[in-house]
Design a protein around this motif. Structure first.
Motif, PDB file in Angstrom:
ATOM      1  N   PRO A 215       0.829  -1.223   0.000  1.00  0.00           N
ATOM      2  CA  PRO A 215       0.000   0.000   0.000  1.00  0.00           C
ATOM      3  C   PRO A 215       0.857   1.265   0.000  1.00  0.00           C
ATOM      4  CG  PRO A 215      -0.874  -1.607   1.538  1.00  0.00           C
ATOM      5  CD  PRO A 215       0.442  -2.153   1.068  1.00  0.00           C
ATOM      6  N   GLU A 216       1.946   1.234   0.761  1.00  0.00           N
ATOM      7  CA  GLU A 216       2.839   2.406   0.827  1.00  0.00           C
ATOM      8  C   GLU A 216       3.479   2.670  -0.539  1.00  0.00           C
ATOM      9  OE1 GLU A 216       2.678   0.017   3.083  1.00  0.00           O
ATOM     10  OE2 GLU A 216       2.576   0.909   5.070  1.00  0.00           O
ATOM     11  N   GLY A 217       3.689   1.597  -1.306  1.00  0.00           N
ATOM     12  CA  GLY A 217       4.271   1.754  -2.649  1.00  0.00           C
ATOM     13  C   GLY A 217       3.335   2.526  -3.566  1.00  0.00           C
ATOM     14  N   VAL A 218       2.031   2.265  -3.433  1.00  0.00           N
ATOM     15  CA  VAL A 218       1.061   2.962  -4.288  1.00  0.00           C
ATOM     16  C   VAL A 218       0.937   4.434  -3.880  1.00  0.00           C
ATOM     17  CG1 VAL A 218      -1.333   2.980  -5.098  1.00  0.00           C
ATOM     18  CG2 VAL A 218      -0.166   0.801  -4.726  1.00  0.00           C
ATOM     19  N   LEU A 219       0.953   4.691  -2.566  1.00  0.00           N
ATOM     20  CA  LEU A 219       0.920   6.091  -2.101  1.00  0.00           C
ATOM     21  C   LEU A 219       2.144   6.846  -2.613  1.00  0.00           C
ATOM     22  CD1 LEU A 219      -0.428   5.484   1.475  1.00  0.00           C
ATOM     23  CD2 LEU A 219      -1.334   7.206  -0.079  1.00  0.00           C
ATOM     24  N   ALA A 220       3.296   6.200  -2.561  1.00  0.00           N
ATOM     25  CA  ALA A 220       4.511   6.858  -3.062  1.00  0.00           C
ATOM     26  C   ALA A 220       4.392   7.102  -4.564  1.00  0.00           C
ATOM     27  CB  ALA A 220       5.736   5.995  -2.758  1.00  0.00           C
ATOM     28  N   ALA A 221       3.837   6.121  -5.287  1.00  0.00           N
ATOM     29  CA  ALA A 221       3.686   6.265  -6.743  1.00  0.00           C
ATOM     30  C   ALA A 221       2.782   7.451  -7.070  1.00  0.00           C
ATOM     31  CB  ALA A 221       3.116   4.979  -7.347  1.00  0.00           C
ATOM     32  N   ALA A 222       1.714   7.637  -6.282  1.00  0.00           N
ATOM     33  CA  ALA A 222       0.789   8.751  -6.526  1.00  0.00           C
ATOM     34  C   ALA A 222       1.522  10.081  -6.361  1.00  0.00           C
ATOM     35  CB  ALA A 222      -0.398   8.664  -5.571  1.00  0.00           C
ATOM     36  N   ALA A 223       2.292  10.200  -5.293  1.00  0.00           N
ATOM     37  CA  ALA A 223       3.020  11.455  -5.073  1.00  0.00           C
ATOM     38  C   ALA A 223       4.072  11.659  -6.158  1.00  0.00           C
ATOM     39  CB  ALA A 223       3.675  11.443  -3.695  1.00  0.00           C
ATOM     40  N   LEU A 224       4.796  10.592  -6.487  1.00  0.00           N
ATOM     41  CA  LEU A 224       5.866  10.723  -7.495  1.00  0.00           C
ATOM     42  C   LEU A 224       5.289  11.056  -8.868  1.00  0.00           C
ATOM     43  CD1 LEU A 224       8.272   7.855  -6.370  1.00  0.00           C
ATOM     44  CD2 LEU A 224       8.733  10.321  -6.318  1.00  0.00           C
ATOM     45  N   SER A 225       4.075  10.589  -9.157  1.00  0.00           N
ATOM     46  CA  SER A 225       3.501  10.905 -10.474  1.00  0.00           C
ATOM     47  C   SER A 225       3.191  12.406 -10.567  1.00  0.00           C
ATOM     48  CB  SER A 225       2.278  10.041 -10.776  1.00  0.00           C
ATOM     49  OG  SER A 225       1.130  10.589 -10.230  1.00  0.00           O
ATOM     50  N   CYS A 226       2.901  13.051  -9.431  1.00  0.00           N
ATOM     51  CA  CYS A 226       2.702  14.515  -9.438  1.00  0.00           C
ATOM     52  C   CYS A 226       4.048  15.232  -9.534  1.00  0.00           C
ATOM     53  CB  CYS A 226       2.024  14.978  -8.153  1.00  0.00           C
ATOM     54  SG  CYS A 226       0.390  14.298  -7.885  1.00  0.00           S
ATOM     55  N   LEU A 227       5.067  14.639  -8.967  1.00  0.00           N
ATOM     56  CA  LEU A 227       6.372  15.305  -8.870  1.00  0.00           C
ATOM     57  C   LEU A 227       7.280  14.988 -10.058  1.00  0.00           C
ATOM     58  CD1 LEU A 227       6.960  14.553  -5.072  1.00  0.00           C
ATOM     59  CD2 LEU A 227       6.522  16.815  -6.073  1.00  0.00           C
ATOM     60  N   GLY A 228       6.796  14.136 -10.969  1.00  0.00           N
ATOM     61  CA  GLY A 228       7.586  13.788 -12.150  1.00  0.00           C
ATOM     62  C   GLY A 228       8.654  12.734 -11.889  1.00  0.00           C
ATOM     63  N   GLY A 229       8.582  12.071 -10.751  1.00  0.00           N
ATOM     64  CA  GLY A 229       9.554  11.014 -10.446  1.00  0.00           C
ATOM     65  C   GLY A 229       9.143   9.679 -11.055  1.00  0.00           C
ATOM     66  N   GLN A 230       9.941   8.658 -10.806  1.00  0.00           N
ATOM     67  CA  GLN A 230       9.644   7.318 -11.320  1.00  0.00           C
ATOM     68  C   GLN A 230       9.695   6.301 -10.187  1.00  0.00           C
ATOM     69  OE1 GLN A 230      11.976   6.020 -14.711  1.00  0.00           O
ATOM     70  NE2 GLN A 230      12.475   8.123 -15.260  1.00  0.00           N
ATOM     71  N   ILE A 231       8.877   5.255 -10.305  1.00  0.00           N
ATOM     72  CA  ILE A 231       8.976   4.151  -9.349  1.00  0.00           C
ATOM     73  C   ILE A 231       8.586   2.882 -10.071  1.00  0.00           C
ATOM     74  CG2 ILE A 231       6.667   4.665  -8.404  1.00  0.00           C
ATOM     75  CD1 ILE A 231       7.687   3.538  -5.676  1.00  0.00           C
ATOM     76  N   GLN A 232       9.334   1.816  -9.817  1.00  0.00           N
ATOM     77  CA  GLN A 232       8.951   0.501 -10.331  1.00  0.00           C
ATOM     78  C   GLN A 232       8.798  -0.427  -9.132  1.00  0.00           C
ATOM     79  OE1 GLN A 232      11.687  -2.249 -12.365  1.00  0.00           O
ATOM     80  NE2 GLN A 232      10.395  -2.051 -14.176  1.00  0.00           N
ATOM     81  N   THR A 233       7.768  -1.251  -9.164  1.00  0.00           N
ATOM     82  CA  THR A 233       7.502  -2.115  -8.008  1.00  0.00           C
ATOM     83  C   THR A 233       7.134  -3.532  -8.460  1.00  0.00           C
ATOM     84  OG1 THR A 233       5.119  -1.674  -7.945  1.00  0.00           O
ATOM     85  CG2 THR A 233       6.516  -0.126  -6.744  1.00  0.00           C
TER      86      THR A 233
END
Ligand code: VTB
Length: 313
Positions: A215-233
């Motif tokens: 769940p924490e991975g999805v919350l981080a992905a939501a924030a990073l998508s606003c900030l222009g970052g990337q995450i792979q899980t």
């Protein structure tokens, strides 16, 4: 379609009230009480918002009968359809022990745009903005990923900073990072803010990697998508959890999720600090009122703000 920015303040109020709900528990060694205080307040605030909201990341699954469970409908049932990921208190240990970096968090998308991850472990690798798309891969070795990233950022390996959750399961990653000469910033909990730090211009973190909560991975992905970052899980599942994941409709259990597989379309994100955070300061008790500070994002309007509000007791 874009989410109307007027909703941002409404969700900010929900994380503010949730954070206030755990304030009393700071340093009281009561993780459960701290979480419950946050859950109760968040739920009652969410139910005042004109929306048809569905919790897709929540406090547990329906059969465990918690409040704010996955699948729970929230809001007045009038208004737009939203998917909601929430963690009323991310960092229960931090509140229980009066340590920094506990937050109340919410991410919102339009219906069907947010990955409902089961509450299992998840491998994560996150990097900041202005880098080639899908630069790193969970199937690369730590050495490969760090070399690729250092090259893309035009840095030497010994100028790079990695954020890692301090757990024995990360010994191999830590060994590799040490052998490469990469600097390590350890966190004891709270990997949503750890992952977000890669996109924070005030942080020196270049990469977040390791295994934390799904769940924490999805919350981080939501924030990073606003900030222009990337995450792979990728989910990490034991035998029992495979059944749980299947219940969540996950067919490919080994799937690597890039950010757009987890979060689509417009996004709202808010995180109110309970104890002092890297992103914003914690709650201040002014005797007759509380001052709260929230880190808030709205993707389509490129809003990124830190909001302080005063709440009468
Ligand atoms: C992870 C991490 C969270 O708890 O879920 C962690 O994603 C629990 O990990 O941010 P362990 O089971 O190894 O203790 C947090 O750190 C806080 O909820």
């Amino acid at each position: 379609m874009a989410i109307d920015i007027k909703y941002l303040d409404k969700f900010i109020l929900a994380t503010e009230k949730a954070a206030i709900g755990s304030f009393f528990y700071i340093g009281k060694k009561d993780k459960v009480g701290a979480d419950q205080g946050a859950v109760d307040n968040m739920r009652s605030e969410l139910n005042k918002i004109d929306m048809k909201g569905t919790v897709v990341i929540g406090e547990g699954e329906m059969d465990e009968a918690p409040m704010l469970y996955v699948g729970e409908e929230v809001g007045t049932k009038k208004g737009p359809l939203f998917d909601i990921a929430l963690d009323p208190l991310e960092g229960t240990n931090f509140v229980a022990n009066d340590l920094p970096n506990s937050f109340s968090m919410i991410a919102v998308t339009e219906k069907n745009n947010l990955f409902s991850a089961p509450d299992t472990y998840m491998e994560k690798i996150a990097i900041g903005g202005n880098l080639p798309k899908n630069l790193l891969d969970l199937d690369n070795s730590v050495e490969e990923n760090l070399s690729i990233l250092a090259k893309a950022k035009n840095k030497k390996l010994n100028e790079m900073y990695a954020c890692v959750l301090k757990r024995p399961r990360h010994d191999k990653i830590i060994n590799s990072l040490n052998n490469l000469g990469v600097n390590i910033e350890y966190i004891s909990d709270g990997d949503v803010s750890g992952a977000i730090s890669v996109a924070d211009e005030n942080s020196k973190i270049d990469i977040y990697l390791g295994i934390g909560g799904g769940p924490e991975g999805v919350l981080a992905a939501a924030a990073l998508s606003c900030l222009g970052g990337q995450i792979q899980t990728r989910l990490v599942l034991d035998k029992n959890q495979i059944v749980r994941a299947e219940k969540f409709g996950i067919k490919d259990l080994k799937k690597k999720y890039n950010i757009e597989d987890m979060v689509k379309g417009d996004v709202l994100f808010c995180a109110t600090a309970v104890t002092d955070g890297e992103l914003v300061p914690g709650i201040i008790n002014n005797k007759n009122s509380y001052t709260t500070s929230t880190f808030a994002l709205h993707k389509s309007s490129k809003t990124k703000k830190k909001v302080s509000n005063i709440h009468k007791i």
